[in-house]
Design a protein around this motif. Sequence first.
Motif, short mmCIF file in Angstrom:
data_model
loop_
_atom_site.label_atom_id
_atom_site.label_comp_id
_atom_site.label_asym_id
_atom_site.label_seq_id
_atom_site.Cartn_x
_atom_site.Cartn_y
_atom_site.Cartn_z
N ALA A 159 0.82 -1.21 0.00
CA ALA A 159 0.00 0.00 0.00
C ALA A 159 0.85 1.26 0.00
O ALA A 159 0.60 2.20 -0.77
CB ALA A 159 -0.94 0.00 1.22
N ALA A 160 1.86 1.32 0.85
CA ALA A 160 2.70 2.52 0.92
C ALA A 160 3.51 2.68 -0.36
O ALA A 160 3.64 3.80 -0.90
CB ALA A 160 3.62 2.44 2.13
N TYR A 161 4.04 1.59 -0.87
CA TYR A 161 4.78 1.63 -2.13
C TYR A 161 3.88 2.09 -3.26
O TYR A 161 4.26 2.94 -4.08
CB TYR A 161 5.35 0.24 -2.43
N ALA A 162 2.65 1.57 -3.31
CA ALA A 162 1.69 1.96 -4.34
C ALA A 162 1.39 3.45 -4.28
O ALA A 162 1.27 4.11 -5.31
CB ALA A 162 0.40 1.15 -4.20
N ALA A 163 1.30 3.98 -3.07
CA ALA A 163 1.01 5.41 -2.92
C ALA A 163 2.13 6.26 -3.51
O ALA A 163 1.87 7.28 -4.16
CB ALA A 163 0.82 5.74 -1.44
N THR A 164 3.38 5.83 -3.33
CA THR A 164 4.49 6.61 -3.88
C THR A 164 4.49 6.56 -5.40
O THR A 164 4.77 7.58 -6.06
CB THR A 164 5.85 6.11 -3.35
N LYS A 165 4.17 5.42 -5.97
CA LYS A 165 4.18 5.30 -7.42
C LYS A 165 2.99 6.02 -8.06
O LYS A 165 3.11 6.61 -9.14
CB LYS A 165 4.20 3.82 -7.83
N ALA A 166 1.83 5.97 -7.40
CA ALA A 166 0.69 6.76 -7.89
C ALA A 166 1.01 8.25 -7.82
O ALA A 166 0.60 9.03 -8.69
CB ALA A 166 -0.56 6.43 -7.06
N GLY A 167 1.75 8.64 -6.79
CA GLY A 167 2.18 10.03 -6.67
C GLY A 167 3.06 10.46 -7.82
O GLY A 167 2.97 11.60 -8.30
N LEU A 168 3.92 9.55 -8.29
CA LEU A 168 4.76 9.87 -9.44
C LEU A 168 3.93 10.13 -10.69
O LEU A 168 4.23 11.02 -11.49
CB LEU A 168 5.75 8.74 -9.71
N ASP A 169 2.87 9.34 -10.88
CA ASP A 169 2.00 9.57 -12.04
C ASP A 169 1.28 10.91 -11.93
O ASP A 169 1.09 11.60 -12.93
CB ASP A 169 0.98 8.43 -12.16
N GLY A 170 0.90 11.30 -10.73
CA GLY A 170 0.30 12.61 -10.54
C GLY A 170 1.29 13.73 -10.80
O GLY A 170 0.96 14.75 -11.42
N LEU A 171 2.51 13.54 -10.34
CA LEU A 171 3.58 14.51 -10.62
C LEU A 171 3.76 14.66 -12.12
O LEU A 171 3.90 15.78 -12.64
CB LEU A 171 4.88 14.03 -9.97
N THR A 172 3.75 13.56 -12.84
CA THR A 172 3.91 13.58 -14.29
C THR A 172 2.86 14.46 -14.96
O THR A 172 3.18 15.32 -15.79
CB THR A 172 3.83 12.14 -14.85
N ARG A 173 1.61 14.25 -14.60
CA ARG A 173 0.53 14.99 -15.27
C ARG A 173 0.59 16.49 -14.96
O ARG A 173 0.43 17.32 -15.87
CB ARG A 173 -0.83 14.41 -14.85
N ALA A 174 0.83 16.84 -13.70
CA ALA A 174 0.86 18.26 -13.34
C ALA A 174 2.10 18.96 -13.90
O ALA A 174 2.00 20.09 -14.42
CB ALA A 174 0.82 18.40 -11.81
N LEU A 175 3.24 18.29 -13.83
CA LEU A 175 4.47 18.92 -14.31
C LEU A 175 4.45 19.07 -15.83
O LEU A 175 5.01 20.04 -16.37
CB LEU A 175 5.68 18.09 -13.87
N ALA A 176 3.80 18.15 -16.52
CA ALA A 176 3.68 18.28 -17.98
C ALA A 176 2.99 19.58 -18.35
O ALA A 176 3.35 20.23 -19.35
CB ALA A 176 2.91 17.09 -18.54
N ARG A 177 1.99 19.97 -17.57
CA ARG A 177 1.29 21.24 -17.83
C ARG A 177 2.19 22.44 -17.51
O ARG A 177 2.16 23.46 -18.21
CB ARG A 177 0.01 21.31 -17.01
#
Length: 242
Positions: free
Chosen positions: A148-166
């Motif tokens: 669960a904790a590992y999944a949260a960090t990786k989902a966070g990376l995908d969120g970082l990707t989308r926001a930083l792309a903008r």
Amino acid sequence: MSRLVIVTGGSRGLGLAITRSLLEAGYSVSTCSRSLGDTLPGLLEVHPDRLFWQQADIGNAASTQAFIDATVQRFGAPWGLINNAGIAREGILATLPLVEVDHLIQTNLTGAIQVARGVLRHMLSRPGGGRIINISSIIGQRGYTGLAAYAATKAGLDGLTRALAREVGRRQITVNSVAPGYLDTEMSGTLSAGQRDQIVRRTPLGRLGTAADVAPAILFLLGNGGAYITGQTLTIDGGITC
């Protein structure tokens, strides 16, 4: 001089495969890890002008910044960043020690943000844009018991990707995630034989992935073919999530 790509965690596993593929494709590579490993010394001998390594702990901000500063001093501003460094800790969340949770978040998510922040300050100064690729995981998309904790960090990376792309798109800097499935690397070494067999049975292509399955996607996103792709997560998992 060839284009420079920074790869965090490049001494073993997927990071090492990415580093090797980039060198073979003609890029210059600067990489860091907590230890040099067994293979990088040989690559440093073969590519002394295009490969740089420095010890760094991505979970430590000062260590990370020292690595970025040394890289820029040697090669100049980078063209690409592969945020690959990460750790895995398995355990039911209710009993997982908070120190382990903090370590996961600091290394996998905060560390990646710190690296991207430091690299972007130089990447934005160079003409012609650039590429940032975050190595996330299908665990961040689908979850897995005990991660669960590992999944949260990786989902966070995908969120970082989308926001930083903008944020950086107008400067022609693309930001994408690559989400591997279960790879036959050291990080999957904790899987039991039964777990590995179950994963293989559930995978349409009938095997675990390898680092060599992922590296070509990295090269594509770094090259001209990836120039109009940003804010996306590319899943490479043999079809297990389809």
